[in-house]
Design a protein around this motif. Structure first.
Motif, PDB file in Angstrom:
ATOM      1  N   ASP A   1      -0.161  13.841   6.680  1.00  0.00           N
ATOM      2  CA  ASP A   1      -1.095  12.851   7.579  1.00  0.00           C
ATOM      3  C   ASP A   1      -0.395  12.028   8.659  1.00  0.00           C
ATOM      4  O   ASP A   1       0.228  10.978   8.386  1.00  0.00           O
ATOM      5  CB  ASP A   1      -1.650  11.759   6.675  1.00  0.00           C
ATOM      6  N   PRO A   2      -0.269  12.930   9.946  1.00  0.00           N
ATOM      7  CA  PRO A   2       0.560  12.077  10.794  1.00  0.00           C
ATOM      8  C   PRO A   2       0.179  10.610  11.528  1.00  0.00           C
ATOM      9  O   PRO A   2       0.937   9.931  12.122  1.00  0.00           O
ATOM     10  CB  PRO A   2       0.413  13.291  12.217  1.00  0.00           C
ATOM     11  N   SER A   3      -1.270  10.375  11.051  1.00  0.00           N
ATOM     12  CA  SER A   3      -1.554   8.930  11.440  1.00  0.00           C
ATOM     13  C   SER A   3      -0.748   7.906  10.584  1.00  0.00           C
ATOM     14  O   SER A   3      -1.233   6.812  10.690  1.00  0.00           O
ATOM     15  CB  SER A   3      -3.226   8.854  11.388  1.00  0.00           C
ATOM     16  N   MET A   4      -0.356   8.336   9.362  1.00  0.00           N
ATOM     17  CA  MET A   4       0.034   7.149   8.437  1.00  0.00           C
ATOM     18  C   MET A   4       1.400   6.577   8.813  1.00  0.00           C
ATOM     19  O   MET A   4       2.380   7.143   9.489  1.00  0.00           O
ATOM     20  CB  MET A   4       0.428   8.349   7.181  1.00  0.00           C
ATOM     21  N   ARG A   5       1.403   5.340   8.452  1.00  0.00           N
ATOM     22  CA  ARG A   5       2.321   4.353   9.000  1.00  0.00           C
ATOM     23  C   ARG A   5       2.940   3.655   7.806  1.00  0.00           C
ATOM     24  O   ARG A   5       2.412   3.460   6.591  1.00  0.00           O
ATOM     25  CB  ARG A   5       1.939   3.523  10.041  1.00  0.00           C
ATOM     26  N   PHE A   6       4.109   3.315   7.926  1.00  0.00           N
ATOM     27  CA  PHE A   6       5.164   2.905   6.951  1.00  0.00           C
ATOM     28  C   PHE A   6       5.792   1.487   7.240  1.00  0.00           C
ATOM     29  O   PHE A   6       6.346   1.391   8.169  1.00  0.00           O
ATOM     30  CB  PHE A   6       6.143   4.076   6.399  1.00  0.00           C
ATOM     31  N   LEU A   7       5.882   0.501   6.157  1.00  0.00           N
ATOM     32  CA  LEU A   7       6.609  -0.548   6.407  1.00  0.00           C
ATOM     33  C   LEU A   7       7.809  -0.475   5.387  1.00  0.00           C
ATOM     34  O   LEU A   7       7.717  -0.391   4.209  1.00  0.00           O
ATOM     35  CB  LEU A   7       5.785  -1.735   5.919  1.00  0.00           C
ATOM     36  N   VAL A   8       8.958  -0.834   5.697  1.00  0.00           N
ATOM     37  CA  VAL A   8      10.195  -0.785   5.032  1.00  0.00           C
ATOM     38  C   VAL A   8      10.509  -2.251   4.971  1.00  0.00           C
ATOM     39  O   VAL A   8      10.858  -2.801   6.147  1.00  0.00           O
ATOM     40  CB  VAL A   8      11.577  -0.272   5.492  1.00  0.00           C
ATOM     41  N   VAL A   9      10.745  -2.886   3.885  1.00  0.00           N
ATOM     42  CA  VAL A   9      11.081  -4.338   3.697  1.00  0.00           C
ATOM     43  C   VAL A   9      12.500  -4.322   3.039  1.00  0.00           C
ATOM     44  O   VAL A   9      12.563  -3.702   1.824  1.00  0.00           O
ATOM     45  CB  VAL A   9      10.286  -5.223   2.994  1.00  0.00           C
ATOM     46  N   ALA A  10      13.522  -4.783   3.436  1.00  0.00           N
ATOM     47  CA  ALA A  10      14.866  -4.761   3.106  1.00  0.00           C
ATOM     48  C   ALA A  10      15.385  -5.938   3.253  1.00  0.00           C
ATOM     49  O   ALA A  10      15.113  -6.981   4.095  1.00  0.00           O
ATOM     50  CB  ALA A  10      15.614  -3.690   3.776  1.00  0.00           C
TER      51      ALA A  10
END
Length: 474
Positions: A50-59
Motif C-alpha cells: 500500500d504505497p499510501s501507507m505512512r509510518f511513525l518511528v519514535v525513538a
C-alpha cells in the motif's frame, strides 16, 4: 530485502503476521541483532503493498537523530521508503511534516509537541524503538501514545479533554532488548501500547491485582498503601504465555555464534578507614558532621542509599538545601584502581561513572587522555583508536553509540541499579562487529552498598533471562 540475515527475516515475518492478526507486535531482540534493519524491512513490505501507507518511528533522542536516518540511508538501495526526521525549530518541524514522507522519525521527547500540533495523525503504523522506555503508565509519552493508538484523530482540546471524533486505530511495532529488567509489572504498559489492553487487561491496577500480591505496605495519607509486589504462584508462566503470540525474543548468543564472549571482572577494594568511619556513622545516625563543619543528613532510605553510594565512590555531596555546601572529597581508592586498569590495558577504555565528582576527578588525573561522549566526531575518533579513555554516564551513552570497532574493555567506577542501563551501556562494545572478548571491569568496595547493587543486578538479570527464554521461538 535481500540484506536481511535469516533470523532477521524470521523476525520480520513474525512481526508482519502479528500486526495483521493482533494489531501489534513486540520484537524483544538483544542489542546488536539489527532491530532497526528488521523494522525497515517490515515497513518496506507494508509500503509496497500500500504505497499510501505512512509510518511513525519514535525513538530516544540520539537514536532518532543519528541511528534511524543513518540506517535508512545505508540500506536505501534495498527499500522504497523516503523519510524525514523531525528536528530543529518548531517551524522547521512543521515544514518537514508537510513533506508527506513515508517514514517520519521523531524523538520521544517531542511526542507531546507532535500531539499538540497535529490534529489527525497520518501514520497507520508506529515503530516504537526502546519500548521499555514506556513502562511507566503515568509518563507523558505513554499517555500520548495510549490516546492516539485508540484513535488517530484524538486531538487534545483547549479544555484539556480530547476530541471524540471516531478515527482509525494505529498498529504498533515495539522494539526492545530489555522488556522486563526490574519486574513483570513493567510489561503492562508496553503490552498496552501493542494491543490496547487485549492481553494483560485495560488497566494497570487490574493487571496488578490479578497476578501479583503486595510484599511491602506503608501507611499512606489515605491508609495502607502497597509499594512492592511479587507475582502470585503460576503468574509468571501465565503472563508470558499470554504475551507470547505477539512477542518474539532473540538472544545474541544464539544468533551470533561468532560474537566474542563478555567477561565480568570484579575488582574488590577495601574502603579507606577514614571513609569507613563516615560511612558507618551516616548509615547508623542518618547524619554526619565533616571535618570542615559541614553537616550532611539522609532524610529517608532513598537519600541514605545515595549517600552511601557516594561514599563508596570516594565523595560526599552536600544536602540539597545547603547553598553553601561543597562536595567533600573522601578518597581515591576507585580512581587508583582505574589507573591500574588503564596501565595494564591493551587498548582504549570505555569508563562509565555515576556522579559528576567522579568525572571531575578523572579529568584532573588523566588530562587530555580523557574524552567525553559529547565531543565532535567522538565515535569516529574512538573507532580509529584515537581516544585513550572515553568517559560516559550510562544515561547519555546507552543508546545510539556503536563503539565495538575501537575497544573491548569497559570500566564501571560506580554500578547502576538499573539492569537496562547496565546492559545497554555494555552493549556499546558487546555487539556485532566486535572481534575481541569484551571485559567489563566492575569496581566494588567490600561491605558497602556496592555489594547490594551487584545482587540486585544479578536478580534482575535472572528475570530478564526467564522472560527472553519464554518468548524465544525455535
Amino acid at each position: 530485502m535481500g540484506a536481511l540475515r535469516s533470523y532477521q527475516a524470521d523476525a520480520a515475518g513474525f512481526a508482519l503476521d502479528a500486526l495483521s492478526e493482533r494489531g501489534g507486535a513486540g520484537l524483544f531482540l538483544d542489542m546488536g541483532l539489527g532491530k532497526t534493519l528488521t523494522s525497515i524491512a517490515v515497513m518496506d513490505v507494508l509500503h509496497e503493498a500500500d504505497p499510501s501507507m505512512r509510518f511513525l518511528v519514535v525513538a530516544p533522542p540520539l537514536i532518532a537523530k543519528y541511528s534511524w536516518p543513518d540506517e535508512l540511508a545505508k540500506w536505501s538501495g534495498l527499500h522504497s521508503l523516503d523519510w524525514t526526521v523531525l528536528d530543529g525549530s518548531p517551524r522547521k518541524r512543521l515544514e518537514k511534516l508537510e513533506s508527506g514522507a513515508a517514514v517520519t522519525v521523531v524523538s520521544q521527547g517531542l511526542l507531546k509537541w507532535l500531539d499538540d500540533n497535529v490534529d489527525r495523525w497520518p501514520w497507520r503504523l508506529w515503530v516504537v524503538d526502546e519500548l521499555s522506555g514506556y513502562k511507566n503508565p503515568g509518563s507523558v509519552r505513554f499517555r500520548v501514545l495510549k490516546a492516539r493508538r485508540a484513535n488517530l484523530n484524538a486531538h487534545p482540546l483547549p479544555s484539556g479533554g480530547r476530541s471524540r471524533t471516531a478515527g482509525p486505530k494505529a498498529r504498533v511495532l515495539g522494539l526492545t532488548g530489555t522488556p522486563a529488567t526490574k519486574n513483570l509489572l513493567d510489561l503492562w504498559a508496553q503490552m498496552y501500547l501493542l494491543d490496547g489492553g487485549a492481553t494483560l487487561g485495560p488497566t494497570m491496577s487490574g493487571y496488578r491485582d490479578e497476578w501479583f500480591r503486595p510484599t511491602r505496605v506503608i501507611q499512606g495519607p489515605y491508609g495502607p498503601q502497597a509499594v512492592e509486589w511479587e507475582p502470585r504462584a503460576g503468574a509468571r508462566r501465565a503472563i508470558l504465555g499470554a504475551v507470547a503470540p505477539e512477542c518474539m525474543s532473540m538472544r545474541a548468543s544464539d544468533k551470533l555464534p561468532d560474537l566474542p564472549p563478555l567477561v565480568e571482572q570484579d575488582h574488590w577494594l577495601d574502603m579507606p578507614k577514614a571513609t569507613r568511619r563516615t560511612y558507618s556513622k551516616i548509615r547508623r545516625d542518618l547524619a554526619v558532621r565533616l571535618d570542615d563543619g559541614q553537616e550532611v543528613t539522609a532524610a529517608n532510605a532513598g537519600v541514605l542509599t545515595g549517600k552511601l553510594s557516594q561514599l563508596a565512590t570516594g565523595c560526599l555531596y552536600p544536602d540539597p538545601d545547603d547553598p553553601t555546601g561543597v562536595v567533600e572529597h573522601m578518597d581515591d581508592a576507585k580512581l587508583d584502581e582505574l589507573t591500574a586498569i588503564r596501565e595494564s590495558s591493551d587498548g582504549q577504555l570505555l569508563v562509565f561513572y555515576r556522579f559528576k565528582d567522579e568525572l571531575e576527578r578523572m579529568r584532573a588525573r588523566f588530562g587530555s587522555d580523557l574524552h567525553e561522549v559529547h565531543e565532535p566526531d567522538i565515535v569516529a575518533r574512538w573507532n580509529r583508536g584515537e581516544v585513550p579513555m572515553l568517559a560516559a554516564h550510562p544515561l547519555s551513552a546507552k543508546f545510539g553509540l556503536n563503539l565495538q570497532e575501537g575497544g573491548h574493555e569497559v570500566v564501571w567506577t560506580t554500578l547502576p541499579w538499573s539492569l537496562d542501563d547496565y546492559s545497554q551501556a555494555n552493549a556499546r562494545l558487546n555487539r556485532s562487529g566486535q572481534r575481541d572478548t569484551v571485559v567489563v571491569h566492575r569496581l566494588v568496595e567490600r561491605g558497602t552498598v556496592d555489594e547490594r547493587i551487584l545482587d540486585v543486578l544479578a536478580e534482575r538479570a535472572s528475570l530478564h533471562d526467564s522472560v527472553m527464554a519464554a518468548l524465544r521461538r525455535p
